[in-house]
Design a protein around this motif. Structure first.
Motif, short mmCIF file in Angstrom:
data_model
loop_
_atom_site.label_atom_id
_atom_site.label_comp_id
_atom_site.label_asym_id
_atom_site.label_seq_id
_atom_site.Cartn_x
_atom_site.Cartn_y
_atom_site.Cartn_z
N GLY A 44 0.81 -1.21 0.00
CA GLY A 44 0.00 0.00 0.00
C GLY A 44 0.84 1.26 0.00
O GLY A 44 0.40 2.30 0.48
N TYR A 45 2.04 1.17 -0.54
CA TYR A 45 2.94 2.31 -0.58
C TYR A 45 2.25 3.53 -1.19
O TYR A 45 1.62 3.44 -2.23
CB TYR A 45 4.20 1.97 -1.39
CG TYR A 45 5.17 3.12 -1.47
CD1 TYR A 45 6.03 3.40 -0.41
CD2 TYR A 45 5.21 3.94 -2.58
CE1 TYR A 45 6.91 4.46 -0.47
CE2 TYR A 45 6.09 5.01 -2.66
CZ TYR A 45 6.93 5.27 -1.61
OH TYR A 45 7.80 6.33 -1.66
N GLY A 46 2.35 4.65 -0.50
CA GLY A 46 1.77 5.89 -1.00
C GLY A 46 0.31 6.07 -0.65
O GLY A 46 -0.28 7.10 -0.93
N ALA A 47 -0.28 5.09 -0.03
CA ALA A 47 -1.69 5.17 0.37
C ALA A 47 -1.78 5.17 1.89
O ALA A 47 -0.88 4.69 2.57
CB ALA A 47 -2.46 3.98 -0.19
N PRO A 49 -2.76 3.69 5.33
CA PRO A 49 -2.85 2.25 5.66
C PRO A 49 -4.24 1.63 5.44
O PRO A 49 -4.32 0.53 4.91
CB PRO A 49 -2.41 2.19 7.12
CG PRO A 49 -1.45 3.34 7.24
CD PRO A 49 -2.03 4.43 6.37
N PRO A 50 -5.33 2.31 5.77
CA PRO A 50 -6.65 1.69 5.52
C PRO A 50 -7.00 1.53 4.05
O PRO A 50 -7.92 0.80 3.70
CB PRO A 50 -7.64 2.64 6.20
CG PRO A 50 -6.85 3.51 7.10
CD PRO A 50 -5.47 3.55 6.54
N ALA A 51 -6.25 2.19 3.16
CA ALA A 51 -6.55 2.12 1.73
C ALA A 51 -5.79 1.00 1.03
O ALA A 51 -6.06 0.72 -0.14
CB ALA A 51 -6.23 3.45 1.06
N ALA A 52 -4.85 0.34 1.70
CA ALA A 52 -4.11 -0.76 1.09
C ALA A 52 -5.09 -1.87 0.70
O ALA A 52 -6.05 -2.14 1.42
CB ALA A 52 -3.05 -1.30 2.05
N LYS A 64 -9.41 -12.57 7.36
CA LYS A 64 -8.23 -12.02 8.02
C LYS A 64 -7.14 -12.00 6.94
O LYS A 64 -6.52 -13.03 6.67
CB LYS A 64 -7.80 -12.89 9.19
CG LYS A 64 -6.55 -12.41 9.86
CD LYS A 64 -6.03 -13.39 10.88
CE LYS A 64 -4.63 -12.95 11.26
NZ LYS A 64 -3.82 -14.03 11.76
N VAL A 65 -6.94 -10.86 6.31
CA VAL A 65 -5.98 -10.77 5.22
C VAL A 65 -4.63 -10.33 5.77
O VAL A 65 -4.50 -9.27 6.37
CB VAL A 65 -6.46 -9.81 4.11
CG1 VAL A 65 -5.45 -9.76 2.97
CG2 VAL A 65 -7.83 -10.26 3.58
N ILE A 66 -3.66 -11.18 5.57
CA ILE A 66 -2.29 -10.93 6.03
C ILE A 66 -1.59 -10.13 4.95
O ILE A 66 -1.44 -10.62 3.82
CB ILE A 66 -1.55 -12.26 6.27
CG1 ILE A 66 -2.32 -13.12 7.28
CG2 ILE A 66 -0.11 -12.02 6.70
CD1 ILE A 66 -2.10 -14.61 7.11
N ASN A 67 -1.16 -8.92 5.27
CA ASN A 67 -0.49 -8.09 4.28
C ASN A 67 0.97 -8.51 4.23
O ASN A 67 1.79 -8.11 5.05
CB ASN A 67 -0.62 -6.61 4.62
CG ASN A 67 -0.11 -5.72 3.50
OD1 ASN A 67 0.71 -6.13 2.68
ND2 ASN A 67 -0.59 -4.49 3.46
N GLY A 68 1.30 -9.34 3.26
CA GLY A 68 2.66 -9.82 3.05
C GLY A 68 3.36 -9.02 1.98
O GLY A 68 4.20 -9.55 1.26
N GLY A 69 3.03 -7.74 1.88
CA GLY A 69 3.67 -6.87 0.91
C GLY A 69 4.81 -6.10 1.54
O GLY A 69 4.67 -5.58 2.64
N VAL A 70 5.93 -6.02 0.84
CA VAL A 70 7.08 -5.24 1.29
C VAL A 70 7.56 -4.40 0.12
O VAL A 70 7.88 -4.94 -0.95
CB VAL A 70 8.22 -6.16 1.80
CG1 VAL A 70 9.47 -5.35 2.12
CG2 VAL A 70 7.77 -6.95 3.02
#
Length: 166
Positions: A44-47, A49-52, A64-70
Motif C-alpha cells: 500500500g505504498y503511498g496510500a 494504511p486503511p486504503a491498502a 483475516k488478510v495478512i499483508n505480506g507486501g514489502v
C-alpha cells in the motif's frame, strides 16, 4: 485500473479459485486467513494504511488478510519470506510480485523461476493460489496503455491457477 476495481476483481477471482469444482475447496468463510504476498502495491505504498488493498479486501470479505507486501521486494525477496508467512496457515494465497524484478532488469528466467517456486510452495501445502499479473513496460505504457507481462499467463497455465489480469 483503480484500486477499488482491483480489489473487487481480486475478490471475484479469489472466490472463484476457492469455489472451483475441480479443486475440493469451498468459498472461504469469514475469519479465514488469506495471505496477500507482494511488493509495494500489496503493501500500500503511498496510500493511507486503511486504503491498502489487503485492508480493503478484509473489510469487504470478513477474511483475516495478512499483508505480506514489502516495498521494493523482488520475487527472490518474497520467496525468502514465504515460509515465515505460511506459518500463519492461510487458506488462500494471492501472489502479486515481479514488478521490481522488471524495474531492476533482472533476468526474466529468474523472475519466472522464483514465482514458480512460490506457487510450488503454496501448492505443496495444499493451499489454493491466485496469481496477479503485473504490467509489462512497453512503449504503449507511455500512452497510458498498460498490458500484462506475458509470463503471468504462461505461469498461471503451467501451474493451473487462476490469473487476475488487467
Amino acid at each position: 485500473m483503480k484500486r477499488r476495481q482491483f480489489t473487487l476483481l481480486a475478490i471475484a477471482v479469489a472466490l472463484a479459485a476457492c469455489g472451483r469444482k475441480t479443486a475440493k475447496h469451498h468459498v472461504l468463510p469469514r475469519g479465514s486467513a488469506v495471505l496477500a504476498l507482494g511488493d509495494s502495491l500489496t503493501y500500500g505504498y503511498g496510500a493511507a494504511p486503511p486504503a491498502a488493498y489487503p485492508v480493503q479486501l478484509a473489510t469487504l470479505t470478513g477474511w483475516k488478510v495478512i499483508n505480506g507486501g514489502v516495498s521494493g521486494d523482488t520475487t527472490a525477496d518474497a520467496l525468502a519470506r514465504l515460509s515465515g508467512l505460511m506459518r500463519q496457515h492461510p487458506k488462500l494465497v494471492i501472489i502479486s510480485i515481479g514488478g521490481n524484478d522488471f524495474l531492476r532488469k533482472l533476468p526474466e528466467s529468474t523472475t519466472r523461476a522464483n514465482i514458480g517456486k512460490i506457487i510450488q510452495t503454496v501448492q505443496a501445502a495444499n493451499i489454493p493460489a491466485v496469481l496477479v499479473a503485473i504490467p509489462h513496460f512497453t512503449v504503449g505504457a507511455l500512452f497510458g496503455k498498460l498490458s500484462d507481462h506475458p509470463l503471468y499467463q504462461e505461469i498461471a497455465e503451467q501451474y493451473q491457477i487462476p490469473l487476475l489480469s488487467g
